[in-house]
Write a protein that holds these residues in place. Structure first.
Motif, mmCIF file in Angstrom:
data_model
loop_
_atom_site.group_PDB
_atom_site.id
_atom_site.type_symbol
_atom_site.label_atom_id
_atom_site.label_comp_id
_atom_site.label_asym_id
_atom_site.label_seq_id
_atom_site.Cartn_x
_atom_site.Cartn_y
_atom_site.Cartn_z
ATOM 1 N N VAL A 17 -43.642 29.273 58.478
ATOM 2 C CA VAL A 17 -42.429 28.766 59.131
ATOM 3 C C VAL A 17 -41.819 27.638 58.306
ATOM 4 O O VAL A 17 -40.606 27.559 58.137
ATOM 5 C CB VAL A 17 -42.754 28.285 60.567
ATOM 6 N N GLY A 18 -42.667 26.776 57.764
ATOM 7 C CA GLY A 18 -42.187 25.652 56.956
ATOM 8 C C GLY A 18 -41.770 26.033 55.557
ATOM 9 O O GLY A 18 -41.251 25.195 54.822
ATOM 10 N N GLU A 48 -44.235 14.451 61.300
ATOM 11 C CA GLU A 48 -43.216 13.585 60.688
ATOM 12 C C GLU A 48 -43.836 12.267 60.231
ATOM 13 O O GLU A 48 -44.664 11.688 60.930
ATOM 14 C CB GLU A 48 -42.103 13.280 61.707
ATOM 15 N N ASP A 79 -38.828 19.698 47.770
ATOM 16 C CA ASP A 79 -37.445 19.452 48.194
ATOM 17 C C ASP A 79 -36.786 18.317 47.422
ATOM 18 O O ASP A 79 -35.838 17.703 47.901
ATOM 19 C CB ASP A 79 -37.407 19.133 49.693
ATOM 20 N N PRO A 83 -33.127 18.738 49.892
ATOM 21 C CA PRO A 83 -33.535 20.082 50.315
ATOM 22 C C PRO A 83 -32.477 21.153 50.068
ATOM 23 O O PRO A 83 -32.816 22.303 49.808
ATOM 24 C CB PRO A 83 -33.797 19.918 51.819
ATOM 25 N N ILE A 123 -34.696 15.889 54.853
ATOM 26 C CA ILE A 123 -36.098 15.881 55.264
ATOM 27 C C ILE A 123 -36.896 16.649 54.212
ATOM 28 O O ILE A 123 -36.637 17.825 53.980
ATOM 29 C CB ILE A 123 -36.265 16.529 56.652
ATOM 30 N N ARG A 125 -40.482 18.125 52.479
ATOM 31 C CA ARG A 125 -41.855 18.554 52.741
ATOM 32 C C ARG A 125 -42.755 17.987 51.645
ATOM 33 O O ARG A 125 -42.451 18.154 50.463
ATOM 34 C CB ARG A 125 -41.961 20.076 52.721
ATOM 35 N N ASN A 169 -43.614 16.436 56.960
ATOM 36 C CA ASN A 169 -42.201 16.170 56.689
ATOM 37 C C ASN A 169 -41.998 14.675 56.523
ATOM 38 O O ASN A 169 -42.542 13.883 57.295
ATOM 39 C CB ASN A 169 -41.322 16.680 57.834
ATOM 40 N N SER A 176 -32.071 9.828 60.152
ATOM 41 C CA SER A 176 -32.275 10.572 61.392
ATOM 42 C C SER A 176 -32.344 12.057 61.105
ATOM 43 O O SER A 176 -32.334 12.872 62.006
ATOM 44 C CB SER A 176 -31.125 10.297 62.362
ATOM 45 N N GLY A 177 -32.364 12.408 59.830
ATOM 46 C CA GLY A 177 -32.392 13.813 59.456
ATOM 47 C C GLY A 177 -31.022 14.386 59.222
ATOM 48 O O GLY A 177 -30.885 15.484 58.730
ATOM 49 N N GLY A 178 -29.998 13.620 59.571
ATOM 50 C CA GLY A 178 -28.638 14.112 59.410
ATOM 51 C C GLY A 178 -28.126 13.925 58.003
ATOM 52 O O GLY A 178 -28.841 13.508 57.099
#
Lengths: 182, 101
Positions: A17-18, A48, A79, A83, A123, A125, A169, A176-178
């Motif tokens: 999945v990752g 996280e 990444d 990413p 984000i 990995r 991650n 905030s991942g944005g």
């Protein structure tokens, strides 16, 4: 009709999945316990962490039942630098060889010293890959950390498929991942 | 985690879509069927989804703050009405006069 049990299990595998299986390593069978502990907190696949929590090297405990077996630990970031455009894939953060079984990474020979992850965008990995060595080896450090390839490294040093992989991650402290506007 | 099938509600973002999933359930008190809608943000690499498309979502690693899914395939395209092209010539074959306001 429904899928078979093995297909469903493979689908739910966090490494699949990752995207770790595919981007970093090939499909393998995990056959060894690998524990990575940052500041007393053990990481599990997909958890996280912020950059402040990964400044110092983690305690990597290699399982097994005898010290004569030697292992290689690789820590990479697939990444880097972002990413959506990973031009530096993979970035080598840490490389330790000749780790005896039942011990941790501090007993091994550090080929590339620990460079703490500091993602600037998105984000990332961070992947720990453990290989079983056929014998005691002399591994020369690569010239640079960017464009490291775990598959090529394993093939060149006759390490075969990995025996354990764990990833987490990581994102920048204020992120905030944005999207980040510069 | 398994795949989800839903309808594209928004494709205004770059390489991202919002997919809605409707879930009907019987209310225990009012004994009526109610509709609950969940919205998922998903990654659409080719910007190929249109509003109304039925898509399958696969779980993925966190791609951004809210994106945790990837559009794996478009199951059914939405029927988009495209108006017929406007003929510049009028019925008798002459060019229609331009009207100035």
């Amino acid at each position: 009709m429904g899928k078979s049990g093995t297909a469903m299990a493979r689908e739910r595998d966090p490494l699949v999945v990752g995207g770790v299986i595919g981007d970093v390593v090939d499909q393998f069978t995990a056959s060894f316990p690998l524990r990575v502990i940052y500041n007393g907190r053990e990481i599990s696949n997909g958890c996280e962490h912020r950059t402040s929590a990964v400044v110092s090297p983690p305690r990597v405990i290699v399982g097994g039942d005898e010290m004569r077996t030697l292992f290689t630990l690789v820590m990479v970031d697939p990444d880097s630098p972002s990413p959506s455009n990973p031009t530096s894939r993979e970035y080598l953060h840490w490389l330790v060889v000749n780790i005896p079984g039942t011990t941790d990474a501090s007993y091994g020979q550090e080929v590339m010293e620990y460079d703490n992850p500091h993602p600037t965008a998105g984000i990332h990995r961070i992947v720990f890959v453990l290989f079983k060595q056929p014998c005691r080896q002399t591994v020369y450090p690569p010239g640079w950390r960017q464009q490291f390839n775990t598959r090529d490294f394993a093939e060149y040093n006759s390490l075969g498929l990995p025996i354990a992989v764990v990833y987490f991650n990581c994102q920048r402290e204020s992120g905030s991942g944005g999207r980040r506007f510069l | 985690m398994k795949s989800l099938v839903g309808m594209v509600a928004s494709n205004k973002m770059h390489k991202s879509v919002v997919v809605t999933l409707d879930h009907y359930f019987l209310h225990p008190v009012y004994n009526r069927f109610l509709k609950k809608t969940k919205r998922y943000m998903a990654h659409d690499e080719d910007n190929s989804c249109n509003i109304g498309d039925q898509v399958r979502l696969d779980p993925s690693r966190p791609l951004s703050k809210k994106k945790r899914w990837v559009v794996s395939e478009i199951l059914k395209r939405a029927k988009i009405y495209t108006p017929p092209p406007q003929d510049p010539l009028s019925a008798d074959g002459t060019t229609a006069p331009s009207v100035k306001s």
